[in-house]
Design a protein around this motif. Structure first.
Motif, short mmCIF file in Angstrom:
data_model
loop_
_atom_site.label_atom_id
_atom_site.label_comp_id
_atom_site.label_asym_id
_atom_site.label_seq_id
_atom_site.Cartn_x
_atom_site.Cartn_y
_atom_site.Cartn_z
N ASP A 136 0.56 -1.29 0.10
CA ASP A 136 0.22 -0.40 -0.13
C ASP A 136 0.62 1.14 -0.13
N ARG A 137 0.35 2.26 0.15
CA ARG A 137 0.28 3.40 0.11
C ARG A 137 1.75 3.62 1.60
N SER A 138 1.06 3.24 2.09
CA SER A 138 2.83 3.81 3.29
C SER A 138 3.57 2.86 3.06
N ASP A 139 3.80 1.94 2.66
CA ASP A 139 4.09 1.12 2.36
C ASP A 139 5.28 1.69 1.32
N LYS A 140 5.06 1.80 0.40
CA LYS A 140 6.24 3.09 -0.69
C LYS A 140 6.82 4.36 -0.21
N VAL A 141 6.54 4.75 0.94
CA VAL A 141 7.17 5.63 2.02
C VAL A 141 7.88 5.22 2.89
N LEU A 142 7.11 4.06 3.91
CA LEU A 142 8.20 3.07 4.79
C LEU A 142 9.53 2.69 4.26
N PHE A 143 9.00 1.46 3.57
CA PHE A 143 10.75 0.66 2.92
C PHE A 143 12.02 1.91 1.99
N PRO A 144 11.53 2.97 0.97
CA PRO A 144 12.39 4.18 1.36
C PRO A 144 13.51 4.83 2.23
N LEU A 145 12.65 5.29 3.17
CA LEU A 145 12.62 6.22 3.98
C LEU A 145 13.63 5.22 5.10
#
Length: 264
Positions: A136-145
């Motif tokens: 989901d969108r939160s994973d797409k923010v979490l993993f790169p950060l």
């Protein structure tokens, strides 16, 4: 190890320093606290790690333990390095050389384990179509950060304390970090730290701000109660009860009391 340390400057902090090292950390800390309260009140059913083990387990079998073991070691090292003053470790007989030697070696092992595990977790999410569709969108923010924060921390350690001349961050970055929590911010203490240390600190602040809106909230729901819960007692199943004789067709069962089912 020949470590260099920069004493906090006595000159007042500039506007940019106040923004980066006072305003941003406090805003991220406020979002971290308020976000957890909101998430717990509004999304308790989503307060999980959203595991994808049923979709793929070969990469997860190795990547998960490596990442978590490395993360625990990294967190412990940061707690000691940032929250414990150098005078405290010196009081128990750990001088700067001994501390930094242990920190570099233990931190290197923890960093390698964490990067290897995180790499496996990211690879399975990219290479497995079923897992990729469930991202989901939160994973797409979490993993790169999260990846950026980890790589910046490892790069700072390698560049200055492994291959460089050494840098004593406990005299600068740690002073700034502790000042935030005692409401006495010292932005000038970190302003002259090496660039990689400053970027690592900023990315960590952003990671904490994103924390309550991602799967990282599951760290507060560790099943600690399983360690002290009573044992489950399993009883052996007894022999099966004998089967009742079959009733003739068309007959009704007799009522309890022997009335034969007739109303009195």
């Amino acid at each position: 190890m020949n470590t260099t340390s920069s004493s906090p400057l006595a000159a007042p902090a500039t506007g940019a320093e106040l923004l980066l090292w006072v305003a941003v950390p406090y805003v991220c800390l406020a979002v971290f606290v308020a976000g957890h309260v909101w998430r717990y009140r509004q999304d308790q059913f989503g307060w999980t790690s959203r595991t994808s083990q049923l979709l793929e387990h070969r990469w997860l079998r190795w990547g998960g333990p490596l990442f978590h073991l490395g993360a625990f070691m990294v967190i412990a090292g940061h707690v000691v390095g940032l929250a414990v003053p150098a005078s405290w470790t010196g009081a128990v007989g750990i001088d700067e050389h001994l501390y930094h030697t242990g920190a570099v070696w233990a931190g290197s092992v923890a960093g390698v384990a964490m990067v290897a595990g995180l790499g496996m977790l990211c690879a399975r999410r990219l290479l497995s179509r079923r897992i990729r569709l469930g991202t989901d969108r939160s994973d797409k923010v979490l993993f790169p950060l999260l990846t950026l924060t980890v790589l910046l921390g490892i790069s700072a350690t390698a560049a200055h304390n492994v291959f460089g001349g050494g840098y004593d961050y406990r005299g600068t970055v740690s002073v700034w970090f502790r000042g935030l929590f005692v409401l006495a911010p010292r932005p000038e203490a970190i302003a002259d730290a090496p660039l990689l240390f400053r970027l690592h600190a900023l990315s960590a602040c952003l990671l904490f701000a994103a924390w309550p809106f991602t799967r990282l909230v599951h760290v507060w729901s560790a099943p600690v109660g399983y360690l002290v819960r009573p044992y489950l007692v399993y009883r052996r199943r007894g022999t099966a009860a004998p089967a009742l004789p079959a009733r003739p067709a068309g007959t009704r069962p007799r009522a309890v009391g022997g009335t034969g089912g007739r109303r009195s």
